[in-house]
Design a protein around this motif. Structure first.
Motif, short mmCIF file in Angstrom:
data_model
loop_
_atom_site.label_atom_id
_atom_site.label_comp_id
_atom_site.label_asym_id
_atom_site.label_seq_id
_atom_site.Cartn_x
_atom_site.Cartn_y
_atom_site.Cartn_z
N LEU A 56 0.89 -1.20 -0.41
CA LEU A 56 -0.57 0.02 0.14
C LEU A 56 0.39 0.82 0.19
O LEU A 56 0.45 2.57 -0.20
CB LEU A 56 -0.94 -0.15 1.38
N SER A 57 2.25 0.85 0.35
CA SER A 57 3.00 2.40 0.78
C SER A 57 4.65 1.79 -0.12
O SER A 57 5.21 0.74 0.28
CB SER A 57 2.88 2.73 1.62
N VAL A 62 6.70 3.56 7.05
CA VAL A 62 5.13 3.60 6.60
C VAL A 62 5.40 2.56 7.08
O VAL A 62 4.73 1.48 8.26
CB VAL A 62 4.39 3.22 5.20
N HIS A 120 -8.84 2.65 -3.02
CA HIS A 120 -8.70 3.03 -2.67
C HIS A 120 -7.48 2.42 -1.45
O HIS A 120 -7.26 2.58 -0.06
CB HIS A 120 -9.94 3.78 -1.37
N GLN A 122 -4.58 4.31 0.31
CA GLN A 122 -4.78 4.94 1.45
C GLN A 122 -5.46 5.11 2.52
O GLN A 122 -4.94 4.59 3.76
CB GLN A 122 -4.50 6.68 0.63
N LEU A 125 -5.07 1.92 4.37
CA LEU A 125 -4.35 1.73 5.30
C LEU A 125 -3.61 2.08 6.55
O LEU A 125 -4.11 1.62 7.35
CB LEU A 125 -3.06 2.33 4.76
N ILE A 126 -5.22 3.27 6.09
CA ILE A 126 -5.56 4.27 7.62
C ILE A 126 -6.44 3.39 8.38
O ILE A 126 -6.67 3.22 9.81
CB ILE A 126 -5.86 5.88 6.97
#
Length: 432
Positions: A56-57, A62, A120, A122, A125-126
């Motif tokens: 994801l990143s 992260v 999505h 991001q 991830l959150i």
């Protein structure tokens, strides 16, 4: 393993009445630990979770935030767990209710990953960080109460053996499961493989509650005399008055710094050494198998030698893993790196589980409070270490992270060796 005439040490007061149901509770709590550690292996903060986040990143910071968030969200609520001990009438009821609440964010997390991971990233991830932090927070609130239950049902002479056996059995099955889990990550496209891993892990750790429900819990002994100050005041008193415990905590915080490299072994293997997601499942199995086998040995060693020696060994092994990752990075060598890291974790698990309980009983203080203070004191370091490791990796590459981790391990080893030894009951061995 346990005899029915061993002495009970309850949360406060440390009654000397005979332990009832000792062998039964040892067995049930062992199955509880086995099931929980099996399920938790599918959420490995050293391998599987950083790998998931790396999809994801691309930021190493992260990825490093995974063990940081896990450590902080688990440690910070522990003073609340210690505070809860003063008001609850049943340890196991509190543990069961809190654990069930903790499964809710895991289910939400899995649903979001399945639905939004590709479209999505991001948002996913959150949601992952928030939901998994909530799950670990409930575990943190349980930890002081759980260890008080262990203290009330497992004799001090058997605790290191109990902790080692729990890790051995649960980790051994978990390692075998992760070998099979490789097919999940290699056979299904992202994120389905991770959804299946996380879903399976959630189901297994939830079944552990069944074992907890049949523990035969001894009564909680309330202290006589005036009301105790609030838990924050008690924690400050422990820190300021117990010099030996304080020096142990300082050494333990330095040991925690050596973990700044561990989150990047798997990430480096996939990004630079050609490993697949399925290979990382194998790395997880090696890590868990090493931790599993070693904890059984560390538990036996801790019952005969100083517990600080076990913590020292874990520190040396952590430094050796980082040094080896720096000197010879290859997909084959990485397997040995994970084996060393697992043995290090096994040593730290055994010493972390036994030392705070021994300190508390040696001082005739509340066990749950000492467990909470120990874990809370280390939590800021557990937060900073992997974030620092990620920043170093972004700035100078993984080699820089590994070199710094090795140097910190040397410093931590010195601090552990020079920790005070004037309290034999707490530091020489578990209480006899």
């Amino acid at each position: 393993v346990c005899s029915s005439d061993l002495a009970d040490h309850s949360s406060v007061g440390h009654s000397e009445k005979p332990l009832e149901n000792a062998r039964y509770n040892f067995t049930i709590l062992t199955f509880d630990g086995l099931t929980f550690w099996l399920g938790l292996s599918y959420f490995s903060p050293t391998t599987i979770l950083p790998l998931f986040v790396s999809h994801l990143s691309s930021s190493n910071v992260v990825s490093g935030a995974v063990p940081a968030v896990i450590a902080l969200s688990w440690a910070l609520p522990q003073l609340l767990g210690a505070r809860a001990m003063s008001g609850i009438t049943s340890r196991k009821r509190y543990i069961i209710v809190t654990a069930l609440l903790g499964r809710i964010p895991l289910i939400v997390m899995i649903g979001i990953i399945w639905t939004f991971a590709n479209s999505h990233p991001q948002l996913t991830l959150i949601a992952f960080f928030v939901c998994f932090a909530l799950f670990r927070a409930t575990s943190g609130m349980n930890t002081p109460v759980y260890y008080d239950l262990v203290g009330a049902t497992i004799h001090p002479r058997q605790r290191s053996t109990f902790i080692g056996l729990n890790q051995f059995l649960g980790g051994g099955i978990g390692a075998l499961a992760l070998v099979g889990g490789r097919s999940l990550l290699d056979s299904f496209p992202f994120p389905i493989g991770f959804v299946l891993c996380f879903g399976l892990g959630t189901v297994i750790i939830t079944t552990a509650i069944i074992w907890m429900s049949v523990v035969r819990e001894p009564p909680i002994v309330k202290p006589d005399g005036p009301l105790q100050p609030n838990v924050l005041t008690q924690a400050r008193n422990v820190w300021s008055r117990d010099r030996t415990f304080r020096r142990y905590l300082i050494a333990r915080c330095l040991v925690a710094l050596t973990g700044l490299a561990s989150a990047f072994f798997a990430v480096q293997a996939t990004r630079e050494l050609g490993a697949t997601d399925g290979d990382v499942a194998i790395y997880s199995a090696i890590l868990l198998a090493s931790q599993t086998v070693s904890t059984l040995g560390w538990g036996a060693i801790a019952n005969r030698l100083r517990l600080m020696n076990v913590m020292f060994a874990g520190t040396v092994l952590a430094g050796s893993a980082s040094l080896l990752a720096f000197l010879a990075p290859s997909s084959t060598i990485i397997m040995l790196v994970f084996a060393l890291a697992g043995a290090s974790m096994g040593a730290i698990v055994v010493s972390d589980g036994a030392l705070p309980l021994s300190f508390a009983e040696d001082s005739k203080q509340d066990r749950s409070l000492y467990v909470a203070v120990a874990n809370t004191a280390v939590s800021p370091v557990n937060l900073i270490a992997p974030l620092l490791g990620g920043a170093l990796a972004d700035a100078g590459g993984y080699g820089t992270t590994y070199v710094i981790a090795t140097l910190l391990a040397v410093l931590a080893a010195v601090a552990t060796v020079t920790a005070p030894t004037n309290r034999p009951a707490a530091l020489s061995r578990t209480l006899t």
